[in-house]
Design a protein around this motif. Structure first.
Motif, PDB file in Angstrom:
ATOM      1  N   ARG A 191      -9.249  13.639  11.272  1.00  0.00           N
ATOM      2  CA  ARG A 191      -7.773  13.669  12.534  1.00  0.00           C
ATOM      3  C   ARG A 191      -8.762  14.176  13.392  1.00  0.00           C
ATOM      4  NH1 ARG A 191      -2.972  14.124  12.041  1.00  0.00           N
ATOM      5  NH2 ARG A 191      -2.435  13.564   9.748  1.00  0.00           N
ATOM      6  N   TYR A 236       3.854   0.091   2.631  1.00  0.00           N
ATOM      7  CA  TYR A 236       3.187  -0.178   3.747  1.00  0.00           C
ATOM      8  C   TYR A 236       4.232  -1.818   2.833  1.00  0.00           C
ATOM      9  CZ  TYR A 236       2.606   3.263   6.450  1.00  0.00           C
ATOM     10  OH  TYR A 236       1.818   3.900   7.196  1.00  0.00           O
ATOM     11  N   SER A 292      -2.319  12.882   5.249  1.00  0.00           N
ATOM     12  CA  SER A 292      -3.529  13.184   5.091  1.00  0.00           C
ATOM     13  C   SER A 292      -3.937  12.280   4.218  1.00  0.00           C
ATOM     14  CB  SER A 292      -3.667  15.220   4.230  1.00  0.00           C
ATOM     15  OG  SER A 292      -2.932  15.348   5.340  1.00  0.00           O
ATOM     16  N   GLN A 293      -3.764  11.090   3.662  1.00  0.00           N
ATOM     17  CA  GLN A 293      -4.978   9.977   2.714  1.00  0.00           C
ATOM     18  C   GLN A 293      -4.570   8.737   3.082  1.00  0.00           C
ATOM     19  OE1 GLN A 293      -4.595  10.581  -0.926  1.00  0.00           O
ATOM     20  NE2 GLN A 293      -4.074  12.680  -1.718  1.00  0.00           N
ATOM     21  N   GLY A 294      -5.625   8.455   2.670  1.00  0.00           N
ATOM     22  CA  GLY A 294      -5.828   6.900   3.469  1.00  0.00           C
ATOM     23  C   GLY A 294      -4.763   6.365   3.423  1.00  0.00           C
ATOM     24  N   PRO A 295      -4.236   5.394   3.378  1.00  0.00           N
ATOM     25  CA  PRO A 295      -3.385   4.210   2.059  1.00  0.00           C
ATOM     26  C   PRO A 295      -4.318   3.696   0.925  1.00  0.00           C
ATOM     27  CG  PRO A 295      -3.273   3.186   4.645  1.00  0.00           C
ATOM     28  CD  PRO A 295      -4.477   4.273   4.281  1.00  0.00           C
ATOM     29  N   PHE A 323      -9.436   2.743   1.297  1.00  0.00           N
ATOM     30  CA  PHE A 323      -9.440   3.540   2.429  1.00  0.00           C
ATOM     31  C   PHE A 323     -10.851   4.826   2.317  1.00  0.00           C
ATOM     32  CE2 PHE A 323      -6.934   1.810   5.991  1.00  0.00           C
ATOM     33  CZ  PHE A 323      -6.363  -0.011   5.311  1.00  0.00           C
ATOM     34  N   GLY A 324     -10.965   5.158   3.423  1.00  0.00           N
ATOM     35  CA  GLY A 324     -11.420   7.161   3.180  1.00  0.00           C
ATOM     36  C   GLY A 324     -10.145   7.840   3.385  1.00  0.00           C
ATOM     37  N   SER A 325     -10.389   8.906   3.586  1.00  0.00           N
ATOM     38  CA  SER A 325      -8.653   9.911   4.082  1.00  0.00           C
ATOM     39  C   SER A 325      -8.835  10.244   5.501  1.00  0.00           C
ATOM     40  CB  SER A 325      -9.841  11.476   3.352  1.00  0.00           C
ATOM     41  OG  SER A 325      -9.212  10.962   1.362  1.00  0.00           O
ATOM     42  N   GLY A 326     -10.210   9.595   6.050  1.00  0.00           N
ATOM     43  CA  GLY A 326     -10.364   9.351   7.150  1.00  0.00           C
ATOM     44  C   GLY A 326     -10.190  10.479   8.269  1.00  0.00           C
ATOM     45  N   TYR A 342       0.895  -0.805  -0.240  1.00  0.00           N
ATOM     46  CA  TYR A 342       0.063  -0.060  -0.203  1.00  0.00           C
ATOM     47  C   TYR A 342       0.692   1.362   0.009  1.00  0.00           C
ATOM     48  CZ  TYR A 342      -4.749  -2.633   0.978  1.00  0.00           C
ATOM     49  OH  TYR A 342      -5.479  -3.371   0.975  1.00  0.00           O
ATOM     50  N   GLN A 399       0.861   5.133   1.252  1.00  0.00           N
ATOM     51  CA  GLN A 399      -0.010   6.668   1.378  1.00  0.00           C
ATOM     52  C   GLN A 399       0.707   7.597   1.254  1.00  0.00           C
ATOM     53  OE1 GLN A 399      -0.360   6.166   6.194  1.00  0.00           O
ATOM     54  NE2 GLN A 399      -2.053   7.261   5.953  1.00  0.00           N
ATOM     55  N   TYR A 449      -7.789  -3.240   0.315  1.00  0.00           N
ATOM     56  CA  TYR A 449      -8.665  -2.375   1.250  1.00  0.00           C
ATOM     57  C   TYR A 449      -9.058  -1.243  -0.117  1.00  0.00           C
ATOM     58  CZ  TYR A 449      -7.752  -4.489   5.199  1.00  0.00           C
ATOM     59  OH  TYR A 449      -7.675  -5.852   6.258  1.00  0.00           O
ATOM     60  N   LEU A 453      -9.814   5.972  10.457  1.00  0.00           N
ATOM     61  CA  LEU A 453      -9.557   5.391   8.809  1.00  0.00           C
ATOM     62  C   LEU A 453     -10.522   3.984   8.957  1.00  0.00           C
ATOM     63  CD1 LEU A 453      -5.729   5.146   8.172  1.00  0.00           C
ATOM     64  CD2 LEU A 453      -7.410   6.933   7.040  1.00  0.00           C
ATOM     65  N   GLN A 492      -4.806   5.610  13.665  1.00  0.00           N
ATOM     66  CA  GLN A 492      -3.191   5.854  12.933  1.00  0.00           C
ATOM     67  C   GLN A 492      -2.819   6.971  13.857  1.00  0.00           C
ATOM     68  OE1 GLN A 492      -2.873   6.495   8.824  1.00  0.00           O
ATOM     69  NE2 GLN A 492      -0.390   6.020   9.254  1.00  0.00           N
ATOM     70  N   ARG A 546     -14.359  15.239   8.622  1.00  0.00           N
ATOM     71  CA  ARG A 546     -12.070  15.211   8.538  1.00  0.00           C
ATOM     72  C   ARG A 546     -11.548  15.719   9.308  1.00  0.00           C
ATOM     73  NH1 ARG A 546      -9.050  13.946   6.206  1.00  0.00           N
ATOM     74  NH2 ARG A 546      -7.315  14.376   4.252  1.00  0.00           N
ATOM     75  N   PHE A 557      -3.982   1.094  -2.160  1.00  0.00           N
ATOM     76  CA  PHE A 557      -3.480  -0.572  -2.747  1.00  0.00           C
ATOM     77  C   PHE A 557      -3.180  -0.213  -3.865  1.00  0.00           C
ATOM     78  CE2 PHE A 557      -3.881  -4.862  -3.380  1.00  0.00           C
ATOM     79  CZ  PHE A 557      -4.451  -5.444  -5.081  1.00  0.00           C
TER      80      PHE A 557
END
Lengths: 113, 114
Positions: free
Chosen positions: B110, A87, A41-44, B105-108, A36, A38, B103, B91, B37, B9, A46
């Motif tokens: 904070r 990762y 400020s973003q998610g990982p 993922f979204g941006s999470g 992955y 990353q 998977y 996340l 995270q 966000r 694929f």
């Protein structure tokens, strides 16, 4: 679940090929190897997944030796936008492990002009 | 196709206050994950849902954290009360229960607890 070890950080220059190696000595027969990426400020995201030998997609290549105790993510001709954390994960077999992926600390790749 | 949507966000709260995070997974994805995270670390799994059932919550601190996924679609993660050490990015990810797809993922969200 197999533990992975990868370098904490790597530096490269634009246009170079970058190879990030991950060791996973305790990989199980059913485990797949997944990488992955990353950005801050973003998610990982694929990138690529493989079980053995070599896998290639439009973004990267993944080399897995016969013993599967390590793997190498290869990024051809990196650009500044490839600066990110990468990762290496082992697992993800939904039929035996419920798709559980364990993230390590990752490799922080810095690409310089 | 819309990705995994998370809100808010960003969130800043005082310690001991409650907070909730919302996640809308990709349509049709039956598996949903919440990860936390911390700065400079990889994401760590908190809970995994298969449809509406929590099938792995072994890493969820149940004294203050709770989660739900009503109707097997959207999910909410709650912290009550929040502590300073809960400051992190939360996340959400979803998948089709197929390793080939990985998977998404979204941006999470904070979270900062002050």
């Amino acid at each position: 679940l197999a533990k992975t070890t990868q370098p904490i950080s790597m530096d490269s220059y634009e246009g170079q090929e970058v190879n990030i190696t991950c060791s996973h000595n305790n990989i199980a027969t059913n485990d797949y190897i997944t990488w992955y990426q990353q950005f801050p400020s973003q998610g990982p995201r694929f990138i690529i997944q493989g079980y053995k030998t070599k896998v290639t997609n439009e973004v990267a290549s993944l080399f897995i030796p016969a013993d599967r105790k390590s793997s190498t993510l290869s990024l051809p001709r990196v650009s500044l936008s490839d600066t990110a954390v990468y990762y290496c994960l082992v697992g993800g077999d939904f039929y035996n492990q419920g798709g559980k992926l364990i993230f390590g600390q990752g490799t922080e790749l810095s690409v310089k002009p | 196709e819309a990705g995994v949507v998370q809100s808010p966000r960003y969130k800043i709260i005082e310690k001991k206050q409650p907070v909730a995070f919302w996640c809308n997974p990709i349509s049709g994805h039956n598996t949903l994950y919440w990860y936390r995270q911390n700065l400079g670390q990889g994401p760590e799994l908190l809970i995994r849902y298969e449809n509406e059932e929590a099938v792995d919550d072994s890493q969820l601190p149940k004294d203050r954290f709770s989660a739900e996924r009503l109707k097997g679609v959207d999910s909410t993660l709650k912290i009550q009360p929040a502590e300073l050490g809960d400051s992190a990015v939360y996340l959400c990810a979803s998948s089709l229960n197929s390793r080939e797809n990985g998977y998404t993922f979204g941006s999470g969200t904070r979270l900062t607890v002050v």
